[in-house]
Write an enzyme that holds these catalytic residues in place. Structure first.
Site, PDB file in Angstrom:
ATOM      1  N   SER A  41     -63.595 -11.089 -51.971  1.00  0.00           N
ATOM      2  CA  SER A  41     -64.957 -11.597 -51.758  1.00  0.00           C
ATOM      3  C   SER A  41     -65.770 -11.720 -53.045  1.00  0.00           C
ATOM      4  O   SER A  41     -66.971 -12.006 -52.994  1.00  0.00           O
ATOM      5  CB  SER A  41     -65.695 -10.707 -50.761  1.00  0.00           C
ATOM      6  OG  SER A  41     -65.584  -9.363 -51.138  1.00  0.00           O
ATOM      7  N   THR A 161     -69.915  -8.833 -51.156  1.00  0.00           N
ATOM      8  CA  THR A 161     -70.524  -8.992 -52.468  1.00  0.00           C
ATOM      9  C   THR A 161     -70.620  -7.665 -53.190  1.00  0.00           C
ATOM     10  O   THR A 161     -70.838  -6.641 -52.557  1.00  0.00           O
ATOM     11  CB  THR A 161     -71.952  -9.531 -52.249  1.00  0.00           C
ATOM     12  OG1 THR A 161     -71.852 -10.796 -51.635  1.00  0.00           O
ATOM     13  CG2 THR A 161     -72.753  -9.618 -53.530  1.00  0.00           C
ATOM     14  N   THR A 179     -70.514 -12.780 -56.214  1.00  0.00           N
ATOM     15  CA  THR A 179     -69.782 -12.956 -54.953  1.00  0.00           C
ATOM     16  C   THR A 179     -69.069 -14.306 -54.897  1.00  0.00           C
ATOM     17  O   THR A 179     -69.448 -15.247 -55.605  1.00  0.00           O
ATOM     18  CB  THR A 179     -70.777 -12.882 -53.767  1.00  0.00           C
ATOM     19  OG1 THR A 179     -70.065 -12.819 -52.542  1.00  0.00           O
ATOM     20  CG2 THR A 179     -71.708 -14.079 -53.715  1.00  0.00           C
ATOM     21  N   ARG A 189     -72.450 -24.482 -49.754  1.00  0.00           N
ATOM     22  CA  ARG A 189     -73.284 -23.403 -49.224  1.00  0.00           C
ATOM     23  C   ARG A 189     -73.541 -22.334 -50.299  1.00  0.00           C
ATOM     24  O   ARG A 189     -72.642 -21.905 -51.012  1.00  0.00           O
ATOM     25  CB  ARG A 189     -72.582 -22.760 -48.031  1.00  0.00           C
ATOM     26  CG  ARG A 189     -73.353 -21.592 -47.384  1.00  0.00           C
ATOM     27  CD  ARG A 189     -72.918 -20.260 -47.914  1.00  0.00           C
ATOM     28  NE  ARG A 189     -73.499 -19.141 -47.166  1.00  0.00           N
ATOM     29  CZ  ARG A 189     -73.441 -17.873 -47.556  1.00  0.00           C
ATOM     30  NH1 ARG A 189     -72.834 -17.564 -48.671  1.00  0.00           N
ATOM     31  NH2 ARG A 189     -73.975 -16.921 -46.843  1.00  0.00           N
ATOM     32  N   THR A 212     -76.091  -6.953 -49.556  1.00  0.00           N
ATOM     33  CA  THR A 212     -74.835  -7.532 -49.108  1.00  0.00           C
ATOM     34  C   THR A 212     -74.932  -7.725 -47.597  1.00  0.00           C
ATOM     35  O   THR A 212     -75.691  -7.033 -46.927  1.00  0.00           O
ATOM     36  CB  THR A 212     -73.609  -6.688 -49.496  1.00  0.00           C
ATOM     37  OG1 THR A 212     -72.429  -7.339 -49.028  1.00  0.00           O
ATOM     38  CG2 THR A 212     -73.660  -5.296 -48.902  1.00  0.00           C
ATOM     39  N   GLY A 213     -74.185  -8.690 -47.098  1.00  0.00           N
ATOM     40  CA  GLY A 213     -74.274  -9.037 -45.676  1.00  0.00           C
ATOM     41  C   GLY A 213     -74.365 -10.533 -45.553  1.00  0.00           C
ATOM     42  O   GLY A 213     -74.206 -11.254 -46.546  1.00  0.00           O
TER      43      GLY A 213
HETATM   44  N1  ASP Z   1     -74.371 -11.986 -49.096  1.00  0.00           N
HETATM   45  C1  ASP Z   1     -73.167 -12.718 -49.363  1.00  0.00           C
HETATM   46  C2  ASP Z   1     -73.338 -14.163 -48.974  1.00  0.00           C
HETATM   47  O1  ASP Z   1     -73.921 -14.429 -47.949  1.00  0.00           O
HETATM   48  C3  ASP Z   1     -71.983 -12.188 -48.670  1.00  0.00           C
HETATM   49  C4  ASP Z   1     -71.716 -10.742 -48.918  1.00  0.00           C
HETATM   50  O2  ASP Z   1     -72.600  -9.924 -48.954  1.00  0.00           O
HETATM   51  O3  ASP Z   1     -70.569 -10.400 -49.109  1.00  0.00           O
HETATM   52  O4  ASP Z   1     -72.827 -15.013 -49.654  1.00  0.00           O
END
Ligand code: ASP
Length: 220
Positions: A41, A161, A179, A189, A212-213
């Site tokens: 990721s 991330t 990320t 995106r 993160t999320g």
């Molecule tokens: N926040 C990141 C995203 O939406 C993803 C993640 O936290 O891993 O790209």
């Protein structure tokens, strides 16, 4: 953090423990997962978008409120370094896509293939349904996941991330966030991670935070 990224903390700590600058520490720290092909990721080995392209988002911010970001950059193993150069060498804060890549190349970065065979395999598995659903994608990925002996939680398989915050001996705080974004996202995106004030913010008087999320939720 999860166990694999203890290495990232160690790299940052090596700089901090010698009295180094927090900005150098967070940059060095997040470069560990960026270069780790087993980290699906972040950076090299990150899961691609739905068209099979690995696109990376990164930002960095220091104690003075200076900041830089790259969004949807391709072929560059260490987007965090490019984000730092955007901050230090350009009049801008954010560069995206082709422009970010062009800037990186002029700064001497090499173009690399960031799609590992394992991530390509996971993408091909996902293509069978081509359904973008952050709740079920982790289950698909569990089948193709090559993480052993890495103890990544299944729930984090489609995103994870790295955000890192550090304070140095001078009391200065810096942060970095990097990320490959949500696995199998739409082409183009961008989530929260490279956006100052969403994925990362540093206020030297108060503190700092990184997220993160699911980026769409973080931004909202
Ligand atoms: N926040 C990141 C995203 O939406 C993803 C993640 O936290 O891993 O790209």
């Amino acid at each position: 953090t999860w166990a694999p990224n203890m290495k990232a903390n160690k790299a940052a700590w090596e700089i901090l423990s010698k009295g180094g600058y927090s900005l150098d520490a967070v940059e060095a720290g997040v470069m560990i997962p960026e270069a780790d092909p087993n980290d699906v990721s972040v950076g090299y080995g990150g899961y691609p978008d739905r068209d099979g392209k690995v696109t990376l988002d990164s930002c960095i911010m220091n104690e003075k409120g200076q900041c830089g970001a790259v969004m949807a950059i391709e072929h560059i193993m260490h987007p965090i370094k490019v984000a730092r150069l955007v901050m230090e060498k350009t009049p801008h804060v954010q560069l995206v896509g082709e422009g970010a890549l062009q800037f990186a190349l002029t700064e001497g970065f090499k173009k690399e293939n960031l799609l590992t065979p394992e991530s390509e395999k996971a993408w091909k598995e996902w293509l069978k349904t081509s359904k973008y659903d952050p709740m079920t994608i982790p289950k698909i990925l569990e089948k193709t996941n090559q993480q052993e002996p890495y103890p990544w939680p299944v729930a984090a398989l489609n995103h994870d991330t790295i955000g890192m915050i550090a304070m140095d001996v001078n009391g200065n705080i810096s942060g970095a966030c990097t990320t490959s974004g949500m696995a199998f996202k739409m082409r183009g995106r961008v989530g929260d991670s490279p956006i100052i004030g969403a994925g990362l913010f540093v206020d030297n008087e108060i503190g700092a935070a990184s997220a993160t999320g699911v980026g769409e939720e973080v931004v909202k």
